[in-house]
Write a protein that holds these residues in place. Structure first.
Motif, PDB file in Angstrom:
ATOM      1  N   UNK A 171       0.852  -1.256  -0.077  1.00 37.97           N
ATOM      2  CA  UNK A 171       0.027  -0.089  -0.065  1.00 37.97           C
ATOM      3  C   UNK A 171       0.921   1.079  -0.241  1.00 37.97           C
ATOM      4  N   UNK A 172       2.062   1.220  -0.454  1.00 40.17           N
ATOM      5  CA  UNK A 172       2.842   2.150  -0.553  1.00 40.17           C
ATOM      6  C   UNK A 172       2.701   3.056  -1.879  1.00 40.17           C
ATOM      7  N   UNK A 173       2.171   2.315  -2.992  1.00 41.34           N
ATOM      8  CA  UNK A 173       2.035   2.872  -4.315  1.00 41.34           C
ATOM      9  C   UNK A 173       0.756   3.964  -4.088  1.00 41.34           C
ATOM     10  N   UNK A 174       0.858   5.035  -4.877  1.00 44.98           N
ATOM     11  CA  UNK A 174      -0.272   5.863  -4.852  1.00 44.98           C
ATOM     12  C   UNK A 174      -0.924   5.983  -6.184  1.00 44.98           C
ATOM     13  N   UNK A 175      -2.395   5.937  -6.300  1.00 44.50           N
ATOM     14  CA  UNK A 175      -3.044   5.814  -7.225  1.00 44.50           C
ATOM     15  C   UNK A 175      -3.825   7.148  -7.527  1.00 44.50           C
ATOM     16  N   UNK A 176      -3.406   7.856  -8.698  1.00 42.10           N
ATOM     17  CA  UNK A 176      -4.203   9.107  -8.965  1.00 42.10           C
ATOM     18  C   UNK A 176      -5.274   8.508 -10.134  1.00 42.10           C
ATOM     19  N   UNK A 177      -6.307   8.852  -9.543  1.00 46.30           N
ATOM     20  CA  UNK A 177      -7.667   8.182 -10.250  1.00 46.30           C
ATOM     21  C   UNK A 177      -8.656   9.239 -10.582  1.00 46.30           C
ATOM     22  N   UNK A 178      -9.150   9.181 -11.636  1.00 45.86           N
ATOM     23  CA  UNK A 178     -10.562   9.767 -12.103  1.00 45.86           C
ATOM     24  C   UNK A 178     -11.388   9.113 -13.001  1.00 45.86           C
ATOM     25  N   UNK A 179     -12.644   9.418 -13.264  1.00 44.67           N
ATOM     26  CA  UNK A 179     -13.574   8.682 -14.109  1.00 44.67           C
ATOM     27  C   UNK A 179     -14.159  10.008 -14.880  1.00 44.67           C
ATOM     28  N   UNK A 180     -14.362   9.372 -15.910  1.00 44.10           N
ATOM     29  CA  UNK A 180     -15.101  10.536 -17.074  1.00 44.10           C
ATOM     30  C   UNK A 180     -16.369   9.750 -17.600  1.00 44.10           C
ATOM     31  N   UNK A 181     -17.468  10.778 -17.958  1.00 43.03           N
ATOM     32  CA  UNK A 181     -18.603  10.209 -18.525  1.00 43.03           C
ATOM     33  C   UNK A 181     -18.717  10.481 -19.879  1.00 43.03           C
ATOM     34  N   UNK A 182     -18.920   9.545 -20.716  1.00 43.86           N
ATOM     35  CA  UNK A 182     -18.905   9.759 -22.225  1.00 43.86           C
ATOM     36  C   UNK A 182     -20.144   8.828 -22.851  1.00 43.86           C
ATOM     37  N   UNK A 183     -20.686   9.220 -24.110  1.00 46.58           N
ATOM     38  CA  UNK A 183     -21.455   8.609 -25.005  1.00 46.58           C
ATOM     39  C   UNK A 183     -20.698   8.458 -26.374  1.00 46.58           C
ATOM     40  N   UNK A 184     -20.704   7.065 -26.479  1.00 54.54           N
ATOM     41  CA  UNK A 184     -20.131   6.828 -28.011  1.00 54.54           C
ATOM     42  C   UNK A 184     -21.171   6.555 -28.989  1.00 54.54           C
ATOM     43  N   UNK A 185     -20.876   6.888 -30.120  1.00 53.53           N
ATOM     44  CA  UNK A 185     -21.667   6.855 -31.173  1.00 53.53           C
ATOM     45  C   UNK A 185     -21.130   6.556 -32.421  1.00 53.53           C
ATOM     46  N   UNK A 186     -21.579   6.155 -33.605  1.00 53.02           N
ATOM     47  CA  UNK A 186     -20.978   5.802 -34.645  1.00 53.02           C
ATOM     48  C   UNK A 186     -19.984   4.387 -34.525  1.00 53.02           C
ATOM     49  N   UNK A 187     -20.416   3.469 -33.621  1.00 58.05           N
ATOM     50  CA  UNK A 187     -19.522   2.555 -33.387  1.00 58.05           C
ATOM     51  C   UNK A 187     -20.109   1.150 -34.037  1.00 58.05           C
ATOM     52  N   UNK A 188     -19.505   0.124 -33.495  1.00 57.54           N
ATOM     53  CA  UNK A 188     -19.657  -1.334 -34.217  1.00 57.54           C
ATOM     54  C   UNK A 188     -20.657  -2.082 -33.248  1.00 57.54           C
ATOM     55  N   UNK A 189     -20.160  -3.460 -32.901  1.00 55.52           N
ATOM     56  CA  UNK A 189     -20.944  -4.312 -32.194  1.00 55.52           C
ATOM     57  C   UNK A 189     -20.166  -5.432 -31.673  1.00 55.52           C
ATOM     58  N   UNK A 190     -19.100  -5.029 -31.165  1.00 55.89           N
ATOM     59  CA  UNK A 190     -17.949  -5.864 -30.498  1.00 55.89           C
ATOM     60  C   UNK A 190     -17.403  -5.151 -29.286  1.00 55.89           C
ATOM     61  N   UNK A 191     -17.637  -6.228 -28.373  1.00 58.91           N
ATOM     62  CA  UNK A 191     -17.444  -5.557 -26.842  1.00 58.91           C
ATOM     63  C   UNK A 191     -16.231  -6.814 -26.455  1.00 58.91           C
ATOM     64  N   UNK A 192     -15.074  -6.671 -25.630  1.00 53.06           N
ATOM     65  CA  UNK A 192     -14.185  -7.509 -25.302  1.00 53.06           C
ATOM     66  C   UNK A 192     -14.833  -8.969 -24.753  1.00 53.06           C
ATOM     67  N   UNK A 193     -14.228 -10.019 -24.843  1.00 47.82           N
ATOM     68  CA  UNK A 193     -14.563 -11.076 -24.155  1.00 47.82           C
ATOM     69  C   UNK A 193     -14.296 -11.589 -22.938  1.00 47.82           C
ATOM     70  N   UNK A 194     -13.585 -10.390 -22.241  1.00 45.21           N
ATOM     71  CA  UNK A 194     -13.290 -10.673 -20.953  1.00 45.21           C
ATOM     72  C   UNK A 194     -13.093  -9.386 -19.940  1.00 45.21           C
ATOM     73  N   UNK A 195     -13.172  -9.182 -18.768  1.00 42.53           N
ATOM     74  CA  UNK A 195     -13.161  -8.088 -18.121  1.00 42.53           C
ATOM     75  C   UNK A 195     -12.672  -8.020 -16.944  1.00 42.53           C
ATOM     76  N   UNK A 196     -12.438  -7.045 -16.222  1.00 40.92           N
ATOM     77  CA  UNK A 196     -11.984  -7.079 -14.564  1.00 40.92           C
ATOM     78  C   UNK A 196     -12.897  -6.238 -14.068  1.00 40.92           C
ATOM     79  N   UNK A 197     -13.037  -6.472 -12.559  1.00 44.15           N
ATOM     80  CA  UNK A 197     -13.554  -5.530 -11.643  1.00 44.15           C
ATOM     81  C   UNK A 197     -12.701  -4.544 -11.097  1.00 44.15           C
ATOM     82  N   UNK A 198     -13.332  -3.336 -10.819  1.00 41.90           N
ATOM     83  CA  UNK A 198     -12.524  -2.312 -10.226  1.00 41.90           C
ATOM     84  C   UNK A 198     -13.407  -1.677  -8.898  1.00 41.90           C
ATOM     85  N   UNK A 199     -13.115  -1.893  -7.799  1.00 41.92           N
ATOM     86  CA  UNK A 199     -11.796  -2.667  -7.249  1.00 41.92           C
ATOM     87  C   UNK A 199     -11.833  -4.303  -7.607  1.00 41.92           C
ATOM     88  N   UNK A 200     -10.462  -4.988  -7.419  1.00 42.81           N
ATOM     89  CA  UNK A 200     -10.603  -6.237  -7.852  1.00 42.81           C
ATOM     90  C   UNK A 200      -9.637  -6.517  -8.773  1.00 42.81           C
TER      91      UNK A 200
END
Length: 230
Positions: A171-200
């Motif tokens: 727990x000595x590492x420091x995480x500088x974190x932010x989240x942004x809110x977006x809407x994606x348009x003009x895309x395709x139909x593919x998502x990744x086959x695997x995911x991770x949880x955050x935290x986790x």
């Protein structure tokens, strides 16, 4: 000598609350750096690093509240984050995205669950134990490409800079974190086959997180987290 060391410690104590750590405050969308916290969730703490990778604060930072807007961006276009000041701790960087579940929006979803995939990273450079350098030093912004095949819809984008200057201890590492809110348009139909949880996604003992970057100089560096989805 003891007096000098004590004076230095006192000076550090006095200065640290005034000199705020760097924060990811703005999105970069369509080539424009937006207003601070217009589309980025704002933390409730001024000196913002998170050190507990199992904490709920690890998702979008401590007390992060929904931003007022959702930025629209076309799939395949660059998007990024800007800082309020340059990065001054040596470390590494990861960027993640997560598609917002049906029935929620990027302004209401908390990012919970196995939903995140990596879309960008900047890795320290090593030379077999001779040297280690950090491309994120003095960085003021980071951009990545929104995958062109992503389906349309709302997403959270998450940026983390992992400062490693004190990371030899758990727990000595420091995480500088932010989240942004977006809407994606003009895309395709593919998502990744695997995911991770955050935290986790991390346990805090990964070789790229719990690491002494000074001595002995690491001969290699292992970027924490999954591979970048492409």
């Amino acid at each position: 000598m003891k007096f000098f060391a004590a004076a230095l410690a006192l000076a550090a104590t006095v200065v640290s609350p005034v000199a705020a750590h760097y924060r990811w405050t703005s999105l970069i969308v369509n080539g424009t750096t937006t207003t601070a916290y217009q589309y980025v969730r704002q933390s409730t703490i001024y000196n913002s690093p998170v050190t507990d990778v199992s904490s709920s604060a690890f998702t979008c930072n401590q007390g992060a509240t929904a931003a007022s807007g959702i930025a629209w961006t076309k799939a395949g276009n660059p998007i990024g984050f800007a800082l309020d000041q340059a990065i001054y701790h040596s470390g590494t960087l990861n960027a993640y995205m997560a598609k917002v579940p049906a029935g929620q929006t990027a302004a209401t979803w908390n990012g919970a669950g196995n939903a995140w995939f990596k879309v960008g990273q900047i890795t320290p450079k090593t030379n077999g134990g001779t040297s280690i350098t950090f491309p994120t030093d003095n960085l003021t912004q980071y951009t990545f490409t929104v995958p062109s095949k992503l389906p349309d819809g709302d997403y959270l984008v998450r940026i983390e800079h992992i400062a490693l200057h004190a990371a030899s201890a758990f727990q000595g590492a420091q995480f500088y974190i932010s989240c942004g809110q977006i809407h994606v348009f003009g895309g395709g139909s593919t998502l990744p086959s695997s995911y991770v949880s955050i935290p986790g996604v991390y346990n805090g003992h990964e070789p790229g997180i719990q690491i002494n970057i000074y001595y002995p100089i690491p001969p290699t560096y292992t970027q924490p987290g999954p591979a970048v989805w492409s």
